[in-house]
Write a protein that holds these residues in place. Structure first.
Motif, PDB file in Angstrom:
ATOM      1  N   GLU A  96       0.821  -1.215   0.000  1.00  0.00           N
ATOM      2  CA  GLU A  96       0.000   0.000   0.000  1.00  0.00           C
ATOM      3  C   GLU A  96       0.850   1.259   0.000  1.00  0.00           C
ATOM      4  OE1 GLU A  96      -2.327  -0.562   3.503  1.00  0.00           O
ATOM      5  OE2 GLU A  96      -3.469  -2.241   2.652  1.00  0.00           O
ATOM      6  N   ASN A  97       2.081   1.147   0.512  1.00  0.00           N
ATOM      7  CA  ASN A  97       2.962   2.304   0.593  1.00  0.00           C
ATOM      8  C   ASN A  97       4.042   2.315  -0.488  1.00  0.00           C
ATOM      9  OD1 ASN A  97       2.487   4.105   3.198  1.00  0.00           O
ATOM     10  ND2 ASN A  97       1.929   1.993   3.706  1.00  0.00           N
ATOM     11  N   GLY A  98       3.857   1.489  -1.515  1.00  0.00           N
ATOM     12  CA  GLY A  98       4.702   1.588  -2.695  1.00  0.00           C
ATOM     13  C   GLY A  98       5.996   0.803  -2.664  1.00  0.00           C
ATOM     14  N   ALA A  99       6.145  -0.149  -1.751  1.00  0.00           N
ATOM     15  CA  ALA A  99       7.372  -0.934  -1.687  1.00  0.00           C
ATOM     16  C   ALA A  99       7.531  -1.795  -2.936  1.00  0.00           C
ATOM     17  CB  ALA A  99       7.383  -1.816  -0.443  1.00  0.00           C
ATOM     18  N   ALA A 100       8.792  -2.018  -3.326  1.00  0.00           N
ATOM     19  CA  ALA A 100       9.080  -2.843  -4.493  1.00  0.00           C
ATOM     20  C   ALA A 100       8.935  -4.326  -4.183  1.00  0.00           C
ATOM     21  CB  ALA A 100      10.490  -2.565  -4.994  1.00  0.00           C
ATOM     22  N   GLY A 101       9.028  -4.675  -2.904  1.00  0.00           N
ATOM     23  CA  GLY A 101       8.921  -6.061  -2.505  1.00  0.00           C
ATOM     24  C   GLY A 101       9.098  -6.206  -1.010  1.00  0.00           C
ATOM     25  N   VAL A 102       8.921  -7.424  -0.529  1.00  0.00           N
ATOM     26  CA  VAL A 102       9.111  -7.717   0.894  1.00  0.00           C
ATOM     27  C   VAL A 102      10.064  -8.893   1.034  1.00  0.00           C
ATOM     28  CG1 VAL A 102       6.899  -6.791   1.649  1.00  0.00           C
ATOM     29  CG2 VAL A 102       7.037  -9.191   0.952  1.00  0.00           C
ATOM     30  N   MET A 103      10.877  -8.862   2.075  1.00  0.00           N
ATOM     31  CA  MET A 103      11.777  -9.974   2.376  1.00  0.00           C
ATOM     32  C   MET A 103      11.258 -10.704   3.603  1.00  0.00           C
ATOM     33  SD  MET A 103      15.905 -10.011   3.005  1.00  0.00           S
ATOM     34  CE  MET A 103      15.837  -9.448   4.716  1.00  0.00           C
ATOM     35  N   ILE A 104      11.153 -12.038   3.487  1.00  0.00           N
ATOM     36  CA  ILE A 104      10.524 -12.823   4.547  1.00  0.00           C
ATOM     37  C   ILE A 104      11.414 -14.004   4.921  1.00  0.00           C
ATOM     38  CG2 ILE A 104       8.481 -14.099   5.255  1.00  0.00           C
ATOM     39  CD1 ILE A 104       6.912 -12.591   3.070  1.00  0.00           C
ATOM     40  N   LEU A 105      11.807 -14.041   6.178  1.00  0.00           N
ATOM     41  CA  LEU A 105      12.592 -15.119   6.775  1.00  0.00           C
ATOM     42  C   LEU A 105      11.638 -16.057   7.517  1.00  0.00           C
ATOM     43  CD1 LEU A 105      15.671 -15.899   7.671  1.00  0.00           C
ATOM     44  CD2 LEU A 105      15.095 -14.665   9.771  1.00  0.00           C
ATOM     45  N   PRO A 106      11.881 -17.374   7.515  1.00  0.00           N
ATOM     46  CA  PRO A 106      11.096 -18.229   8.414  1.00  0.00           C
ATOM     47  C   PRO A 106      11.221 -17.714   9.852  1.00  0.00           C
ATOM     48  CG  PRO A 106      12.380 -19.578   6.907  1.00  0.00           C
ATOM     49  CD  PRO A 106      12.839 -18.162   6.718  1.00  0.00           C
ATOM     50  N   PRO A 107      10.151 -17.713  10.612  1.00  0.00           N
ATOM     51  CA  PRO A 107      10.171 -17.068  11.933  1.00  0.00           C
ATOM     52  C   PRO A 107      11.233 -17.653  12.857  1.00  0.00           C
ATOM     53  CG  PRO A 107       8.161 -18.366  11.623  1.00  0.00           C
ATOM     54  CD  PRO A 107       8.838 -18.291  10.303  1.00  0.00           C
ATOM     55  N   PRO A 108      12.198 -16.826  13.298  1.00  0.00           N
ATOM     56  CA  PRO A 108      13.317 -17.326  14.101  1.00  0.00           C
ATOM     57  C   PRO A 108      12.856 -18.036  15.373  1.00  0.00           C
ATOM     58  CG  PRO A 108      13.746 -15.083  13.368  1.00  0.00           C
ATOM     59  CD  PRO A 108      12.323 -15.383  13.021  1.00  0.00           C
ATOM     60  N   GLY A 109      13.552 -19.129  15.680  1.00  0.00           N
ATOM     61  CA  GLY A 109      13.314 -19.825  16.934  1.00  0.00           C
ATOM     62  C   GLY A 109      12.152 -20.803  16.921  1.00  0.00           C
ATOM     63  N   THR A 110      11.441 -20.912  15.784  1.00  0.00           N
ATOM     64  CA  THR A 110      10.263 -21.779  15.758  1.00  0.00           C
ATOM     65  C   THR A 110      10.597 -23.219  15.395  1.00  0.00           C
ATOM     66  OG1 THR A 110       9.839 -21.070  13.481  1.00  0.00           O
ATOM     67  CG2 THR A 110       8.658 -19.905  15.235  1.00  0.00           C
ATOM     68  N   GLY A 111      11.765 -23.460  14.807  1.00  0.00           N
ATOM     69  CA  GLY A 111      12.173 -24.822  14.485  1.00  0.00           C
ATOM     70  C   GLY A 111      11.254 -25.519  13.511  1.00  0.00           C
ATOM     71  N   LEU A 112      10.746 -24.795  12.524  1.00  0.00           N
ATOM     72  CA  LEU A 112       9.821 -25.402  11.564  1.00  0.00           C
ATOM     73  C   LEU A 112      10.514 -26.483  10.739  1.00  0.00           C
ATOM     74  CD1 LEU A 112       8.004 -22.230  10.131  1.00  0.00           C
ATOM     75  CD2 LEU A 112       7.372 -23.626  12.109  1.00  0.00           C
ATOM     76  N   LEU A 113       9.768 -27.534  10.422  1.00  0.00           N
ATOM     77  CA  LEU A 113      10.239 -28.562   9.506  1.00  0.00           C
ATOM     78  C   LEU A 113       9.920 -28.155   8.067  1.00  0.00           C
ATOM     79  CD1 LEU A 113       9.193 -31.748  11.512  1.00  0.00           C
ATOM     80  CD2 LEU A 113      11.393 -30.537  11.522  1.00  0.00           C
ATOM     81  N   GLU A 114      10.437 -28.910   7.098  1.00  0.00           N
ATOM     82  CA  GLU A 114      10.311 -28.509   5.701  1.00  0.00           C
ATOM     83  C   GLU A 114       8.857 -28.287   5.286  1.00  0.00           C
ATOM     84  OE1 GLU A 114      12.250 -30.721   2.705  1.00  0.00           O
ATOM     85  OE2 GLU A 114      14.281 -30.182   3.374  1.00  0.00           O
ATOM     86  N   ASP A 115       7.964 -29.208   5.657  1.00  0.00           N
ATOM     87  CA  ASP A 115       6.570 -29.054   5.252  1.00  0.00           C
ATOM     88  C   ASP A 115       5.939 -27.829   5.892  1.00  0.00           C
ATOM     89  OD1 ASP A 115       6.716 -30.369   7.775  1.00  0.00           O
ATOM     90  OD2 ASP A 115       4.667 -31.129   7.533  1.00  0.00           O
ATOM     91  N   GLU A 116       6.401 -27.479   7.092  1.00  0.00           N
ATOM     92  CA  GLU A 116       5.867 -26.301   7.777  1.00  0.00           C
ATOM     93  C   GLU A 116       6.402 -25.011   7.151  1.00  0.00           C
ATOM     94  OE1 GLU A 116       5.181 -27.846  12.311  1.00  0.00           O
ATOM     95  OE2 GLU A 116       7.262 -27.658  11.629  1.00  0.00           O
ATOM     96  N   ILE A 117       7.662 -25.011   6.739  1.00  0.00           N
ATOM     97  CA  ILE A 117       8.225 -23.842   6.064  1.00  0.00           C
ATOM     98  C   ILE A 117       7.467 -23.597   4.762  1.00  0.00           C
ATOM     99  CG2 ILE A 117      10.266 -22.912   4.898  1.00  0.00           C
ATOM    100  CD1 ILE A 117      11.967 -24.461   6.933  1.00  0.00           C
TER     101      ILE A 117
END
Length: 281
Positions: A96-117
């Motif tokens: 909404e504010n004109g960004a070219a894109g967003v960068m998203i890391l898997p949430p730190p400390g959650t220990g997600l497995l591959e299917d969860e990521i």
């Protein structure tokens, strides 16, 4: 053509001594980066101390950056959060504010497995339309998005790039060779930029650009133009600092200290981060 390429500075967020965001100082820094013609900047990345900010503060900083930049250079937004709905909320706000894109890391400390990521990115990308840069940094998240999973996630809508910070240069080569048509590889290490560019990285999310914006921009620019000798000369100048940045421990504090020394506004850090000691300075 996607705007997700080139050297994007992951911006430090200056705070005052009492912990408030120094918007005046932040604006001064933004103007400087525009003046020296950087490729782009990123707001609320890890170096920007997003973990110490509320959602409202993160949104306010994005709104300020969008207004101050006024389309003069592209900007991205780091929208990593521990709750998926907050990632979606922040990502839609960035668009909404004109960004070219967003960068998203898997949430730190959650220990997600591959299917969860995979489910995490699938859920997010089904509810946003802004370009997404995946972020693979096992040191920050505690999870490694290996190539097969990257390939699977790259087929999701709006996924256009990846910041690769596993430290395995072969990842950049594999992504460039096999996924490069639909997934733009970015270097995610401060002291692996040159080999990453030669291996096919088309961009770099860079910490040192906070205090050396022209130099870090040119490190990629010379490679793109095929002037490898000039790129090597600049790399030799920058790498001692880059290696220190990767190993210093207090990388945010170090960045801000150098910025202050150079006449920019680094400012203070928020707890639990602590200032540099006299020896570190």
């Amino acid at each position: 053509m996607s705007k997700l390429r080139g050297v994007f500075i992951v911006l430090a967020t200056p705070f005052t001594q009492d912990g408030a965001i120094d918007l005046e100082g932040f604006g001064k820094n933004l103007d400087h980066y525009v003046d020296v013609k950087v490729d782009g900047v990123m707001v609320t990345g890890a170096l920007g101390e997003y973990l110490s900010m509320s959602l409202e503060e993160r949104k306010a900083l994005v709104e300020f950056a969008a207004k101050r930049l006024d389309g003069r250079i592209p900007f991205m937004v780091g929208t990593t959060a521990h709750r998926t709905e907050h990632v979606i909320e922040l990502s839609n706000h960035a668009q909404e504010n004109g960004a070219a894109g967003v960068m998203i890391l898997p949430p730190p400390g959650t220990g997600l497995l591959e299917d969860e990521i995979y489910a995490y990115y699938k859920d997010i990308t089904s509810k946003i339309t802004i370009p997404v840069q995946l972020y693979n940094n096992p040191g920050s998240s505690g999870m490694d998005i290996e190539f097969d999973l990257v390939q699977k996630i790259s087929a999701l809508p709006h996924v256009e790039a990846i910041k690769e910070a596993s430290g395995d240069i072969k990842r950049i080569t594999s992504i460039g060779d096999e996924l490069g048509v639909k997934l733009i590889p970015f270097c995610g290490w401060e002291d692996m930029h040159h080999e990453s560019f030669l291996a096919g990285a088309k961009g770099w999310v860079c910490m040192g650009g906070n205090f050396a914006p022209g130099l870090t921009r040119d490190l990629l620019g010379h490679v793109i133009k095929g002037d490898i000798q000039k790129a090597r000369e600049l790399t030799a100048k920058y790498n001692p600092v880059a290696r220190y940045m990767e190993n210093a421990g207090k990388v945010t504090q170090t960045t801000k200290y150098i910025m202050d020394k150079m006449g920019l506004v680094g400012g203070f850090v928020r707890p639990p981060k602590q200032p540099l000691t006299a020896e570190e300075r």
